[in-house]
Motif scaffolding. Structure first.
Motif, PDB file in Angstrom:
ATOM      1  N   PRO A   6       0.821  -1.205   0.000  1.00  0.00           N
ATOM      2  CA  PRO A   6       0.000   0.000   0.000  1.00  0.00           C
ATOM      3  C   PRO A   6       0.863   1.267   0.000  1.00  0.00           C
ATOM      4  O   PRO A   6       2.006   1.245   0.434  1.00  0.00           O
ATOM      5  N   TYR A   7       0.255   2.346  -0.483  1.00  0.00           N
ATOM      6  CA  TYR A   7       0.961   3.616  -0.637  1.00  0.00           C
ATOM      7  C   TYR A   7       0.615   4.570   0.502  1.00  0.00           C
ATOM      8  O   TYR A   7      -0.487   4.535   1.030  1.00  0.00           O
ATOM      9  N   PRO A   8       1.567   5.434   0.856  1.00  0.00           N
ATOM     10  CA  PRO A   8       1.256   6.460   1.846  1.00  0.00           C
ATOM     11  C   PRO A   8       0.353   7.529   1.228  1.00  0.00           C
ATOM     12  O   PRO A   8       0.309   7.642   0.006  1.00  0.00           O
ATOM     13  N   PRO A   9      -0.328   8.296   2.072  1.00  0.00           N
ATOM     14  CA  PRO A   9      -0.274   8.256   3.532  1.00  0.00           C
ATOM     15  C   PRO A   9      -1.002   7.018   4.065  1.00  0.00           C
ATOM     16  O   PRO A   9      -2.002   6.574   3.517  1.00  0.00           O
ATOM     17  N   PHE A  10      -0.470   6.478   5.167  1.00  0.00           N
ATOM     18  CA  PHE A  10      -0.973   5.238   5.727  1.00  0.00           C
ATOM     19  C   PHE A  10      -2.120   5.488   6.699  1.00  0.00           C
ATOM     20  O   PHE A  10      -2.152   6.497   7.398  1.00  0.00           O
ATOM     21  N   ASN A  11      -3.041   4.522   6.741  1.00  0.00           N
ATOM     22  CA  ASN A  11      -4.045   4.483   7.791  1.00  0.00           C
ATOM     23  C   ASN A  11      -3.762   3.223   8.619  1.00  0.00           C
ATOM     24  O   ASN A  11      -2.791   2.512   8.342  1.00  0.00           O
ATOM     25  N   PHE A  80       2.182   5.076  13.341  1.00  0.00           N
ATOM     26  CA  PHE A  80       2.248   5.478  11.936  1.00  0.00           C
ATOM     27  C   PHE A  80       1.696   6.889  11.799  1.00  0.00           C
ATOM     28  O   PHE A  80       0.952   7.373  12.655  1.00  0.00           O
ATOM     29  N   GLY A  81       2.049   7.526  10.719  1.00  0.00           N
ATOM     30  CA  GLY A  81       1.519   8.835  10.377  1.00  0.00           C
ATOM     31  C   GLY A  81       2.081   9.281   9.049  1.00  0.00           C
ATOM     32  O   GLY A  81       3.298   9.210   8.835  1.00  0.00           O
ATOM     33  N   GLY A  82       1.219   9.667   8.138  1.00  0.00           N
ATOM     34  CA  GLY A  82       1.664  10.152   6.844  1.00  0.00           C
ATOM     35  C   GLY A  82       2.463   9.108   6.087  1.00  0.00           C
ATOM     36  O   GLY A  82       1.967   8.035   5.763  1.00  0.00           O
ATOM     37  N   HIS A  83       3.735   9.417   5.829  1.00  0.00           N
ATOM     38  CA  HIS A  83       4.646   8.556   5.084  1.00  0.00           C
ATOM     39  C   HIS A  83       5.564   7.739   5.994  1.00  0.00           C
ATOM     40  O   HIS A  83       6.521   7.130   5.529  1.00  0.00           O
TER      41      HIS A  83
END
Length: 156
Positions: A6-11, A80-83
């Motif tokens: 999966p691509y950022p931004p992450f959830n 986690f947060g953003g990238h």
């Protein structure tokens, strides 16, 4: 988009997916395949070693897995947060002399927009264990079975 989803931004869900994908890849012990999850110019600090780019990643991992035999890794999302993603992990291995170790650590990861890791900082401590103290003993190299305990399940 190319790269590694999966691509950022992450959830919360995509961060867990990214962590498990990293764990599964490292458990293959295939340096070339693992290196493809990193940008061409990825920068690492692994313990006291500084690594720059995929070629150095491949060389580092090849040497690592020549020394760290029967390597088994479990990672767990910390934050986690953003990238960015932070993980904690533990892995077990033995040396050619038969000495067993469990390594504990934390990693901070930063990703480019295409989902490739551009920065990795790893802090790791090795603890000698006996073969009878091993916890990570699934039958084969490769991904940890989906029903195998997590780090939290082990109390690590």
């Amino acid at each position: 988009m190319t790269g590694k989803p999966p691509y950022p931004p992450f959830n919360a869900d995509t961060a867990v997916q990214k962590v498990r994908a990293g764990e599964d890849a490292w458990n293959t012990r295939n340096p070339e395949a693992v290196s493809l999850a990193y940008t061409e110019d990825s920068r690492w600090r692994n313990r006291s070693v500084f690594i720059n780019g995929r070629r150095e990643i491949v060389d580092f991992l090849a040497h690592k897995w020549e020394y760290e035999l029967e390597y088994r890794l479990i990672k767990e999302l910390w934050s986690f947060g953003g990238h960015r993603i932070a993980v904690r992990f533990a892995y077990e291995y033995h040396t050619v002399n038969g000495d067993w170790f469990r390594a504990y650590g934390n990693e901070n990861w930063e990703f480019s927009d295409d989902g490739l890791m551009s920065v990795r900082h790893a802090s790791i401590n090795d603890v000698p264990i006996t073969a009878s103290e091993r916890k990570f003993s699934w039958d084969r190299s490769g991904p940890r079975p989906s029903d195998y305990p997590s780090l939290s399940d082990f109390g690590f």
